[in-house]
Design an enzyme around this catalytic site. Structure first.
Site, PDB file in Angstrom:
ATOM      1  N   GLY A   1       6.389   8.021  -0.774  1.00 26.91           N
ATOM      2  CA  GLY A   1       6.437   8.806   0.456  1.00 26.91           C
ATOM      3  C   GLY A   1       6.070  10.274   0.272  1.00 26.91           C
ATOM      4  O   GLY A   1       6.130  11.057   1.222  1.00 26.91           O
TER       5      GLY A   1
ATOM      6  N   HIS B   1       6.465  -1.307   9.242  1.00 26.14           N
ATOM      7  CA  HIS B   1       5.889  -1.463   7.903  1.00 26.14           C
ATOM      8  C   HIS B   1       6.124  -2.910   7.465  1.00 26.14           C
ATOM      9  O   HIS B   1       7.267  -3.340   7.300  1.00 26.14           O
ATOM     10  CB  HIS B   1       6.550  -0.495   6.910  1.00 26.14           C
ATOM     11  CG  HIS B   1       6.112  -0.713   5.491  1.00 26.14           C
ATOM     12  ND1 HIS B   1       5.399   0.225   4.767  1.00 26.14           N
ATOM     13  CD2 HIS B   1       6.261  -1.775   4.654  1.00 26.14           C
ATOM     14  CE1 HIS B   1       5.137  -0.254   3.559  1.00 26.14           C
ATOM     15  NE2 HIS B   1       5.655  -1.468   3.464  1.00 26.14           N
TER      16      HIS B   1
ATOM     17  N   ARG C   1       1.984  -3.541  -8.843  1.00 23.52           N
ATOM     18  CA  ARG C   1       3.136  -3.608  -9.753  1.00 23.52           C
ATOM     19  C   ARG C   1       4.227  -4.425  -9.093  1.00 23.52           C
ATOM     20  O   ARG C   1       4.107  -4.812  -7.933  1.00 23.52           O
ATOM     21  CB  ARG C   1       3.668  -2.194  -9.967  1.00 23.52           C
ATOM     22  CG  ARG C   1       3.902  -1.495  -8.621  1.00 23.52           C
ATOM     23  CD  ARG C   1       4.613  -0.176  -8.766  1.00 23.52           C
ATOM     24  NE  ARG C   1       4.477   0.671  -7.598  1.00 23.52           N
ATOM     25  CZ  ARG C   1       5.304   0.674  -6.555  1.00 23.52           C
ATOM     26  NH1 ARG C   1       6.335  -0.150  -6.526  1.00 23.52           N
ATOM     27  NH2 ARG C   1       5.111   1.476  -5.537  1.00 23.52           N
TER      28      ARG C   1
END
Ligand code: ADP
Ligand code: ADP
Ligand code: MG
Length: 461
Positions: free
Chosen positions: A165, A208, A296
């Protein structure tokens, strides 16, 4: 299969990887900074090697020291966890050139997705929508102004190297654009050593939604459904859940399929292997846009594990060792509902100021449907150098209501004294009627923090 793995990380994710290794009968090597000498990951690993001073630039980001440790301990592979070197293609290359397997995507895919701007281009190539924005980097104030004029306000200025962020500024007019442009660049330079920024249309009050993907080195690639991570403060996730309540809406009933397909297309075009996450934002009208690929294992991966029964970290290790995926898309079954609350050592009543220091008392919740991934314990001193996340509380229930009830119950049991934590704030979120209904967007937390609700939370403190 590997015999010995070095875990190039700390905290809860180092614990998580060590646990997976132990179950696979693989020996583990922990690395740690001097500030982490009393960390639990050092205790539970088979071997531990100190790699430097507290600041991560002197320890967890030192490729030379991590490779030296790997050679001294004679490991077959390195698991990078998340953050630190996990998305560093150079590190992956160095590992491979030293004959140490990097547990993550191949460096070709890492390079294709190496920053957010190149990832946007790849998504376009895959035919997946991205928010309208600049073509590549925005190098001057003038250029920023002309992009904004073309796409219209509001816009987002975003660091190409951004993460967690940071390096992101919204702008609603020319004045805030100029201010935000320089602020984003400065923040990005400091946080990532790269001041490059680009511009995207700001999608207002979005959801999101991200998809977990797994690809092996034989060309098989699957997704394991979505996670809704709209509960964010300052663009950083606080609570995540799966399945997304958004997909219960009639007008979103085909979105799981559509977005899952889009995620797979991006992964295929990138030649993606190992575990990864394709992130999107969706607006209320049903449009969805690609944001980025996290190359990842992700913080919130446990909720996917709970509803699919697939151990993602074990899958990462198996894939890296060259095994074929043992599950096909048709084998992936979703059952029940899972929620994760990040437990951060921060004071929610003082603007979430980090609260490092010694944990006096520590009691973690348990019982049916409750999982705690953490490295914290009574007497542990949280160092000031790293992320403030000290644990993750994950609940699993037969449906959303059940998972929420278990989360409230478990948050109520979690006792941590000596430092401030976000537990009371998560508890307030769990009580909120919009959260209970599942009708929230990324604007939820800001709304909760303002107005009458803020006073309510302060009274409870
Ligand atoms: P997730 O989507 O997995 O929640 P976050 O963006 O919250 O990912 O990041 C997870 C961890 O990785 C956090 O500790 C964050 O600070 C760190 N991180 C993420 N991106 C970067 C980056 N580019 N550089 C350094 N640390 C990062
Ligand atoms: P990071 O690497 O820091 O995770 P992301 O690009 O994934 O950065 O964005 C993090 C969050 O910021 C998103 O989940 C979303 O809430 C918000 N965000 C990012 N881009 C936009 C955008 N164009 N419009 C609205 N919100 C955005
Ligand atoms: Mg992101």
């Amino acid at each position: 299969m590997f015999e010995k793995i070095l875990v190039a990380n700390r905290g809860e994710i180092a614990m998580r990887v060590i646990r997976a290794c132990r179950e696979l009968n693989i020996k583990t090597v922990a690395v740690y900074s001097k500030a982490d000498a009393n960390s639990m990951h050092v205790q539970v690993a088979d071997e531990a090697i100190c790699i430097g001073e507290g600041p991560s630039t002197d320890s967890y980001l030192r490729i030379d020291r991590i490779i030296s440790a790997a050679e001294i301990a004679d490991v077959d592979a390195i698991h990078p966890g998340y953050g630190f070197l996990s998305e560093n293609a150079h590190f992956a290359d160095v590992c491979e050139s030293c004959n140490i397997r990097f547990i993550g995507p191949r460096s070709a895919a890492m390079n294709a997705l190496h920053d957010k701007s190149s990832s946007r281009n790849l998504a376009k190539k895959a035919g997946v929508p991205t928010p309208p924005g600049s073509e590549g980097l925005v190098e001057t104030e003038q250029e920023a102004l002309s992009v904004a004029k073309r796409i219209g306000y509001p816009i987002m200025i975003k660091a190409v190297a951004g993460g967690g962020g940071r390096g992101m500024r919204a702008a609603h007019n020319d004045i805030s654009l100029v201010k935000g442009y320089h602020a984003a660049r400065t923040e990005a330079e400091k946080a990532f050593g790269n001041s490059g920024v680009y511009i995207e249309k700001l999608i207002e009050n979005p959801h999101h939604i991200e998809f977990q993907i797994l690809g092996d080195t034989k060309g098989n690639i699957i997704h394991l459904g979505e996670r809704d991570c709209s509960i964010q403060r300052r663009n950083q996730k606080l609570i995540e859940e799966t399945p997304s309540p958004l997909f219960d809406r009639k007008d979103f009933k085909d979105h799981r399929k559509k977005m899952g397909k889009a995620a797979l297309r991006i992964a295929e075009v990138a030649g993606y292997t190992n575990a990864g996450t394709v992130e999107f934002i969706a607006d209320d009208a049903g449009n969805f846009y690609f944001l980025e690929v996290n190359k990842r294992i992700q913080v919130e991966h446990p909720i996917t594990e709970e509803v699919t029964g697939v151990d993602l970290v074990k899958q990462q290790i198996l894939i890296a060792s060259g095994e074929k995926l043992s599950i096909s898309q048709g084998d992936v079954q979703f059952k029940g509902h899972s929620i994760e609350a990040r437990i951060n050592a921060e004071n929610p009543f003082d603007d979430f100021r980090p609260s490092p220091g010694r944990i006096e008392m520590y009691y973690a919740p348990g019982g049916r449907g409750v999982r705690v991934d953490s490295h914290a314990y009574a007497g542990y001193t949280i160092p000031p150098y790293y992320d403030s996340m000290i644990g993750k509380l994950i609940t699993y229930g037969k449906d959303r209501a059940d998972a929420m009830d278990k989360m409230s119950r478990a948050l109520g049991e979690y006792m941590i004294t000596g430092v401030k934590t976000t537990i009371p704030f998560s508890q307030a979120i769990l009580q909120d009627p919009d959260f209970r209904r599942g009708t929230y967007t990324t604007a939820f937390v800001e709304r909760l923090l303002t107005g009458a609700r803020r006073e309510l939370i302060q009274e409870q403190a």
